[in-house]
Design a protein around this motif. Structure first.
Motif, mmCIF file in Angstrom:
data_model
loop_
_atom_site.group_PDB
_atom_site.id
_atom_site.type_symbol
_atom_site.label_atom_id
_atom_site.label_comp_id
_atom_site.label_asym_id
_atom_site.label_seq_id
_atom_site.Cartn_x
_atom_site.Cartn_y
_atom_site.Cartn_z
ATOM 1 N N ALA A 140 8.967 -2.936 0.520
ATOM 2 C CA ALA A 140 7.994 -3.197 -0.529
ATOM 3 C C ALA A 140 6.921 -4.159 -0.047
ATOM 4 O O ALA A 140 7.204 -5.127 0.661
ATOM 5 C CB ALA A 140 8.688 -3.763 -1.765
ATOM 6 N N LEU A 141 5.669 -3.863 -0.422
ATOM 7 C CA LEU A 141 4.556 -4.746 -0.101
ATOM 8 C C LEU A 141 4.264 -5.648 -1.293
ATOM 9 O O LEU A 141 4.446 -5.248 -2.444
ATOM 10 C CB LEU A 141 3.307 -3.918 0.230
ATOM 11 C CG LEU A 141 3.379 -3.083 1.505
ATOM 12 C CD1 LEU A 141 2.173 -2.157 1.587
ATOM 13 C CD2 LEU A 141 3.432 -3.979 2.731
ATOM 14 N N PRO A 142 3.809 -6.869 -1.055
ATOM 15 C CA PRO A 142 3.486 -7.766 -2.180
ATOM 16 C C PRO A 142 2.315 -7.235 -2.984
ATOM 17 O O PRO A 142 1.322 -6.784 -2.433
ATOM 18 C CB PRO A 142 3.140 -9.088 -1.494
ATOM 19 C CG PRO A 142 2.742 -8.702 -0.101
ATOM 20 C CD PRO A 142 3.565 -7.498 0.249
ATOM 21 N N ALA A 143 2.436 -7.285 -4.290
ATOM 22 C CA ALA A 143 1.390 -6.799 -5.194
ATOM 23 C C ALA A 143 0.407 -7.916 -5.489
ATOM 24 O O ALA A 143 0.462 -8.561 -6.528
ATOM 25 C CB ALA A 143 1.995 -6.270 -6.487
ATOM 26 N N VAL A 144 -0.479 -8.177 -4.542
ATOM 27 C CA VAL A 144 -1.456 -9.248 -4.694
ATOM 28 C C VAL A 144 -2.836 -8.677 -4.432
ATOM 29 O O VAL A 144 -3.077 -8.055 -3.402
ATOM 30 C CB VAL A 144 -1.184 -10.403 -3.705
ATOM 31 C CG1 VAL A 144 -2.216 -11.503 -3.885
ATOM 32 C CG2 VAL A 144 0.218 -10.957 -3.907
ATOM 33 N N ALA A 145 -3.750 -8.847 -5.373
ATOM 34 C CA ALA A 145 -5.105 -8.323 -5.214
ATOM 35 C C ALA A 145 -5.767 -8.933 -3.998
ATOM 36 O O ALA A 145 -5.673 -10.130 -3.741
ATOM 37 C CB ALA A 145 -5.929 -8.625 -6.466
#
Length: 304
Positions: A140-145
């Motif tokens: 999973a990749l971090p959900a950060v704009a």
């Protein structure tokens, strides 16, 4: 999910549902097999793309049913899964498949660093579309704009429902017990607000936050256990901070710590209250002191 959908469609209680072919061995193998695979692969989250919904009919225990099957549509509607056009006359999403996704997955594109790809093939051969289920497995990749283009902006994308009941003839102890019973039944949160009721009587408003799809069961619980004749409901989608729970050694004790995350960075850390209570009682110390000390230790350990 299957049982609840069939109960709603047939207008009967969940205990009176007969699943017919949905209770057959292959359905149990599908459900248990998927659960076992996710466990074996150490999967912590599942997403899925839009699901194909064609037209036409399919033969079932109840005769000819429209496609998608009523149970399939009921499950997908409750879970708010997006649909796209499918091939006519072909059941591309079964009630079992819909139930598995509703119970284990969230709709939306995967946000991952791809490691492996798997395919599962059915026995039906349709020249218009490969009869395959494709599964991607990755980190999973971090959900950060703005995080190298892999993040997403924050959004109120966590569906929830708020239930409210007015309680003007219940003791404080009864109100508190009703809130606890809702939490034990799976409510996301519950809180009580004092209010002035009819004829100036003091009372309370019990608010219960429920996951989408769990609201009917919790509302029924409120009606069964509380002195109320009605439950109000409103949609209450949430913007939820990324978070997890880790267990670390603090002051010689194993303590669970809730971390609030921004991408891979820890921005807050707080010890679980139950662990603080356990330690305070074991050491004969005031709870407030233990909470303050463990919170400071957790932040030094995890934030720096």
């Amino acid at each position: 999910a299957l049982g609840e959908a069939e109960a709603k469609l047939h207008g009967v209680a969940l205990a009176d549902v007969h699943l017919h072919e949905l209770g057959a061995l292959d359905t149990l193998v599908d459900i248990v097999g998927v659960a076992a695979a996710l466990e074996d692969l150490d999967v912590t989250a599942v997403t899925c793309g839009p699901l194909p919904a064609g037209s036409g009919t399919v033969a079932a225990e109840h005769g000819e049913l429209p496609l998608p099957a009523p149970a399939t549509l009921q499950i997908l509607a409750a879970a708010r899964f997006p649909l796209l056009g499918g091939h006519d006359g072909v059941e591309q999403v079964t009630p079992t498949g819909a139930a598995i996704l509703a119970a284990m997955a969230q709709p939306g594109p995967p946000r991952l660093r791809l490691h492996r790809v798997g395919h599962g093939a059915g026995t039906r051969d349709d020249p218009r579309r490969p009869n395959l289920v494709r599964c991607w497995l990755g980190e999973a990749l971090p959900a950060v704009a703005g995080d190298d283009g892999v993040g997403a902006p924050a959004a109120f994308d966590d569906p929830a429902v708020e239930l409210r009941v007015n309680l003007d003839d219940a003791t404080p102890a009864a109100v508190a017990e009703l809130a606890v019973r809702c939490l034990e039944a799976g409510a996301l949160d519950a809180w009580v607000v004092p209010a002035t009721m009819k004829k100036g009587r003091p009372g309370h408003i019990l608010h219960v936050l429920a996951a989408e799809g769990a609201d009917v069961a919790l509302a029924t619980l409120l009606l069964d256990l509380g002195p109320t004749l009605g439950v109000r409901r409103s949609w209450s989608p949430r913007l939820v901070a990324a978070r997890d729970v880790v267990e670390i050694d603090l002051d010689g004790e194993r303590v669970r710590v809730k971390r609030r995350l921004e991408g891979t960075r820890v921005i807050d850390a707080r010890p679980e209250l139950d662990d603080c209570v356990r330690i305070a009682r074991a050491r004969g110390r005031p709870l407030g002191e233990v909470v303050a000390e463990l919170e400071a230790a957790a932040r030094r350990e995890l934030i720096g």
